[in-house]
Design a protein around this motif. Structure first.
Motif, mmCIF file in Angstrom:
data_model
loop_
_atom_site.group_PDB
_atom_site.id
_atom_site.type_symbol
_atom_site.label_atom_id
_atom_site.label_comp_id
_atom_site.label_asym_id
_atom_site.label_seq_id
_atom_site.Cartn_x
_atom_site.Cartn_y
_atom_site.Cartn_z
ATOM 1 N N THR A 79 0.673 -1.141 0.131
ATOM 2 C CA THR A 79 0.020 0.014 -0.045
ATOM 3 C C THR A 79 1.018 1.254 -0.122
ATOM 4 O O THR A 79 0.469 2.309 -0.880
ATOM 5 N N PHE A 98 2.495 1.720 -3.555
ATOM 6 C CA PHE A 98 1.342 2.065 -4.250
ATOM 7 C C PHE A 98 1.203 3.671 -4.197
ATOM 8 O O PHE A 98 1.014 4.471 -5.226
ATOM 9 N N LYS A 99 1.026 4.137 -3.090
ATOM 10 C CA LYS A 99 0.853 5.384 -2.775
ATOM 11 C C LYS A 99 2.045 6.380 -3.346
ATOM 12 O O LYS A 99 1.918 7.434 -3.849
ATOM 13 N N GLN A 100 3.292 5.826 -3.088
ATOM 14 C CA GLN A 100 4.543 6.496 -3.391
ATOM 15 C C GLN A 100 4.340 6.703 -4.820
ATOM 16 O O GLN A 100 4.832 7.788 -5.592
ATOM 17 N N CYS A 101 4.227 5.681 -5.641
ATOM 18 C CA CYS A 101 4.036 5.567 -7.188
ATOM 19 C C CYS A 101 3.038 6.494 -7.562
ATOM 20 O O CYS A 101 3.169 7.293 -8.524
ATOM 21 N N HIS A 102 2.000 6.430 -7.055
ATOM 22 C CA HIS A 102 0.707 7.385 -7.399
ATOM 23 C C HIS A 102 1.021 8.835 -7.080
ATOM 24 O O HIS A 102 0.715 9.595 -8.037
ATOM 25 N N ASP A 103 1.651 9.105 -5.942
ATOM 26 C CA ASP A 103 2.246 10.623 -5.889
ATOM 27 C C ASP A 103 3.236 11.091 -6.974
ATOM 28 O O ASP A 103 3.205 12.019 -7.315
ATOM 29 N N GLU A 104 4.116 9.960 -7.352
ATOM 30 C CA GLU A 104 5.229 10.469 -8.310
ATOM 31 C C GLU A 104 4.587 10.800 -9.591
ATOM 32 O O GLU A 104 4.819 11.708 -10.286
ATOM 33 N N ASN A 105 3.536 10.080 -9.933
ATOM 34 C CA ASN A 105 2.858 10.003 -11.393
ATOM 35 C C ASN A 105 2.195 11.524 -11.332
ATOM 36 O O ASN A 105 1.930 12.074 -12.153
ATOM 37 N N LEU A 106 1.301 11.833 -10.255
ATOM 38 C CA LEU A 106 0.779 12.933 -10.027
ATOM 39 C C LEU A 106 1.609 14.218 -10.251
ATOM 40 O O LEU A 106 1.265 15.063 -10.867
#
Length: 45
Positions: free
Chosen positions: A24, A27-35
């Protein structure tokens, strides 16, 4: 390097590794980076 050790210790409870919590977190780290990348691309345009 110290940050990495701290991160690992956050997901170890007694004698087991909390895989779900770690995934989890990743996933949040990856999502933040994509944003951030999307925001950067929008700023450049």
């Amino acid at each position: 390097m110290r940050e990495n050790k701290q991160i690992w210790s956050d997901f170890i409870e007694e004698d087991r590794f909390e895989l779900h919590s770690y995934l989890t977190y990743l996933f949040k780290q990856c999502h933040d980076e994509n944003l951030r990348q999307l925001e950067d691309e929008n700023i450049e345009e």
